[in-house]
Motif scaffolding. Structure first.
Motif, PDB file in Angstrom:
ATOM      1  N   ARG A 150       0.861  -1.170   0.000  1.00 41.63           N
ATOM      2  CA  ARG A 150       0.000   0.000   0.000  1.00 41.63           C
ATOM      3  C   ARG A 150       0.903   1.226   0.000  1.00 41.63           C
ATOM      4  NH1 ARG A 150      -3.017   2.894   4.411  1.00 41.63           N
ATOM      5  NH2 ARG A 150      -4.767   3.851   3.328  1.00 41.63           N
ATOM      6  N   ASP A 151       0.600   2.178  -0.865  1.00 40.34           N
ATOM      7  CA  ASP A 151       1.431   3.376  -0.965  1.00 40.34           C
ATOM      8  C   ASP A 151       1.368   4.148   0.353  1.00 40.34           C
ATOM      9  OD1 ASP A 151       2.351   6.089  -1.727  1.00 40.34           O
ATOM     10  OD2 ASP A 151       2.388   5.187  -3.715  1.00 40.34           O
TER      11      ASP A 151
ATOM     12  N   PHE B 102      -1.340   6.151  -7.836  1.00 39.92           N
ATOM     13  CA  PHE B 102      -1.043   5.254  -8.949  1.00 39.92           C
ATOM     14  C   PHE B 102       0.398   5.521  -9.353  1.00 39.92           C
ATOM     15  CE2 PHE B 102      -5.527   6.339  -9.097  1.00 39.92           C
ATOM     16  CZ  PHE B 102      -6.111   5.086  -9.053  1.00 39.92           C
TER      17      PHE B 102
ATOM     18  N   VAL C 200      -6.105  10.235  -1.307  1.00 41.91           N
ATOM     19  CA  VAL C 200      -7.059   9.134  -1.267  1.00 41.91           C
ATOM     20  C   VAL C 200      -6.501   7.891  -1.941  1.00 41.91           C
ATOM     21  CG1 VAL C 200      -9.364   8.419  -1.996  1.00 41.91           C
ATOM     22  CG2 VAL C 200      -8.987  10.747  -1.201  1.00 41.91           C
ATOM     23  N   ASN C 201      -5.756   8.084  -3.019  1.00 36.98           N
ATOM     24  CA  ASN C 201      -5.212   6.950  -3.756  1.00 36.98           C
ATOM     25  C   ASN C 201      -3.948   7.390  -4.476  1.00 36.98           C
ATOM     26  OD1 ASN C 201      -5.002   4.380  -4.758  1.00 36.98           O
ATOM     27  ND2 ASN C 201      -7.068   4.325  -5.612  1.00 36.98           N
TER      28      ASN C 201
ATOM     29  N   SER D 262      -6.455  14.844  -9.665  1.00 33.55           N
ATOM     30  CA  SER D 262      -5.317  14.006 -10.026  1.00 33.55           C
ATOM     31  C   SER D 262      -4.087  14.899 -10.182  1.00 33.55           C
ATOM     32  CB  SER D 262      -5.625  13.266 -11.330  1.00 33.55           C
ATOM     33  OG  SER D 262      -4.517  12.544 -11.749  1.00 33.55           O
TER      34      SER D 262
ATOM     35  N   ILE E 157      -1.110   7.318   0.986  1.00 33.51           N
ATOM     36  CA  ILE E 157      -2.565   7.190   1.092  1.00 33.51           C
ATOM     37  C   ILE E 157      -3.012   7.473   2.518  1.00 33.51           C
ATOM     38  CG2 ILE E 157      -4.511   5.593   0.887  1.00 33.51           C
ATOM     39  CD1 ILE E 157      -2.974   4.204  -1.346  1.00 33.51           C
TER      40      ILE E 157
END
Length: 77
Positions: free
Chosen positions: A17-18, A43, A40-41, A67, A21
């Motif tokens: 998991r990054d 990539f 939140v996320n 983003s 986050i």
């Protein structure tokens, strides 16, 4: 209805998991420069996609994500 949890094979490591986050971040460049929010996320290291961090900016509509490239985000203490 929720999805059943994925079965893990004993002895295999948990999915990575990054670490960004869930952390509070400040946007350094772009149209949201100077604003703060929650990551939140993330990539990263995609084969054909650029690295991005999805940030929920404070004061905007809940669930509205921006983003942003990881280099344009500063993690706050």
């Amino acid at each position: 209805m929720s999805r059943p949890a994925a079965k893990r094979i004993p002895g295999e490591p948990a999915p990575i998991r990054d670490p960004i986050i869930g952390r509070r971040v400040r946007v350094l460049r772009g149209s949201c420069a100077g604003k703060e929010g929650r990551a939140v996320n993330a990539f990263r290291h995609g084969v054909a996609t650029p690295d991005r961090v999805m940030v929920e900016i404070d004061g905007n509509m809940p669930g509205w994500l921006v983003s942003i490239p990881p280099d344009d985000v500063e993690v706050l203490p």
